[in-house]
Structure formats: structure tokens, C-alpha cells
Design an enzyme around this catalytic site. Sequence first.
Site, PDB file in Angstrom:
ATOM      1  CB  SER A 180      -0.996   0.051   1.221  1.00 56.10           C
ATOM      2  OG  SER A 180      -2.068   0.944   0.945  1.00 56.10           O
ATOM      3  CG  ASP A 282      -6.468  -3.685  -3.414  1.00 55.71           C
ATOM      4  OD1 ASP A 282      -7.281  -2.832  -2.772  1.00 55.71           O
ATOM      5  OD2 ASP A 282      -5.247  -3.595  -3.399  1.00 55.71           O
ATOM      6  CG  HIS A 313      -5.659  -3.002   0.184  1.00 52.30           C
ATOM      7  ND1 HIS A 313      -4.780  -2.703  -0.760  1.00 52.30           N
ATOM      8  CD2 HIS A 313      -5.302  -2.044   1.294  1.00 52.30           C
ATOM      9  CE1 HIS A 313      -3.844  -1.741  -0.382  1.00 52.30           C
ATOM     10  NE2 HIS A 313      -4.164  -1.333   0.957  1.00 52.30           N
TER      11      HIS A 313
END
Length: 339
Positions: A180, A282, A313
Amino acid sequence: MSPSITKPVQILAKAQSFQTIFSHPKMSIVAEAPGYLQVFSDGSVKRFAPETVAASADPSKEFNSKDIVVDPSKPVTARIFIPTAPTSPNSQLPVIVYFHGGGFCIGSTTWQGYHLFLGGLSVVSQSVVFSFDYRLAPEHPLPAAYDDCYDSLEWLSRAADSEPWLQRADLSRVFLSGESAGGNIAHQVVVRAIRNEACGVGIKGLLSIHPFFGSEERTEREMDKESTNEVEMNDMFWGLSLPEGSSRDYYGCNFEAETAAGLGCDEWRRFPATAVYVAGKDFLKERGVMYAEFLRRKGVRVVRLVEAEGESHVYHLFGPESEATGLLLKQMTAFVHGC
């Protein structure tokens, strides 16, 4: 939350001195990631940490871990992971430098999900793994995270002679990784290392997991009404972390703006081999695919796009011992040892 929350939060983040404290109950919440973060109207910040794990050197475990202070003035810390019983006891091990995610605003290498995943990574890949913490927004907006994480590489090169746990680390085979926002950071650290022509270590590869990027221009999925909640949450984190006066076309958010930041054609060819990992469910998958395509257009010699179908995610942090995470560890290991 609503789209209008971004601007006042950004102003608060730049105009006031933030502290991680419990706010007065009369203060209103102006930004929130439920279960993780609250920002109040007086500028105070309250963070909620999930379960954490202390570092330990236990010969009965598959890996050992140790906490170190990288820069006491900020402060910046790190956790080192090494396999307890390396398969080749006398050989040097590659080094994986990992930057945690959390929208630049939350996260810590001490969180249980990171500890288990990165310890497992050190065992499966037979690597020394460094997980660096960094200063968080909104108290420290970008580029503070980029500065801290780039400096961590320079610290790594200087500490090679004094840190016992680095005795088997091959600093000529360093791989940057992160999920991320950490994937975003890893990209920016590579760009800075290329621009500066040296950071004290040999960066051989980049492993970007579910990278967090954006732009003022919305993608097709971001304009879908079903994605409203995800878009608002992403906008909130960008509003908290971007420098004052910046939009989502800031170079740290929009990788397409990297051309304006100054890498030439020859420099892009020096960009290390890159693996971009995306998850089928995601919301950020679209941006991850775009990032891989961007690197290919720039002439990066090796760019691999790997999808975990049916996964969400950062699934590897919520299920560090799951079958899907086991596959990710094997894929990352193959990439590291194939470079």
C-alpha cells in the site's frame, strides 16, 4: 465521511502542531479510519493499535527478531528479522527492506500482522529482513516518510560494521518492498537513489504489494458509485498526508508526474527489476496495473505483474499464515533469488 472532509483536514494537518493524545470529548472528529485513526477539530490525533508483538531471539522459533533505533532525533526505529536456521550457514543472505503501509498515517512494524508476515518472509526467502518505521502524517506530511526511508538505506550501509545481525547481510543484494503506502514509498526511495547515484547499498529489485497511488483524474472504477466509500477513504488519507497546497497530482501520489520530477531515459533504464503484486478484489488493483504499465513504458528492463485472484487489499497482513500468503511468499522468494 464525505469528499468535503479533505480540505479542512489538510489545513489542520499543516497549520497546527499535532500530538498523539486523547482529545477533549467536546472536540469533533474531522477525519476517521474506524478502528485505526481519529483526527479531531483541535488538531489532536488518536491512533488505535491492533495487537502488537515484541521482538525476540528464541532459538525454538523459525526466525529471530530485534528492534533497533535508526535515528533517535525523529525518532525512527526498525525491526530486523533473520532465519534461525539458515539453509546455507556460511553464505551471505540477500536483504529485503520493507516499508509498512497505512496511508502514511498509521502502521508499525510491531503490529502482529507485519511481524508474522515478515518473519515468514525471512524464513522462506532465506533473507535478512529490515522493516523500517517512519514518521507519520498528519503530524509529518510528505515527503517526511520518503526522507526517513531513504535515510534508512544510508543508515543500513553505515551500520554494516557495527551491527552483529548484519554480519551475514549482503548489502550488494538489497530489495525494497512494502504494501500500500509502503509500496509507494519503495518507489520513491528507488527514484531518489537513482537521482543521487548512490545510497550506500546495491538495490537489485523492487517488490511492490498493492501500491497506493492516485491522481486528480479519476479512474473508471473510482467513478463507479459502488466505490464511493473507498474513494472517500483514499481522499481522506491523501488529504492528511500531502504537503500544504498540494493536490493529488503531487509527484508522490501521481507517478505519472514523475517525469516532471526529473528522471531521464537513461535513468529509467537503471530502475531495478520490479514485481507489482495486485489483489483481484482490491480497490487499488487498477492503480497497481497502471503503475506496472507505466514502468514498462519508461523502459524498465523487468516488470512483472502478479495477481492474487479473489483476494482483498493487504490480505497477507490479515492472514499471514493463509494459503494465499504462503503463495505470495514463494512468489517473492522466486523473484529475489531470480534477480
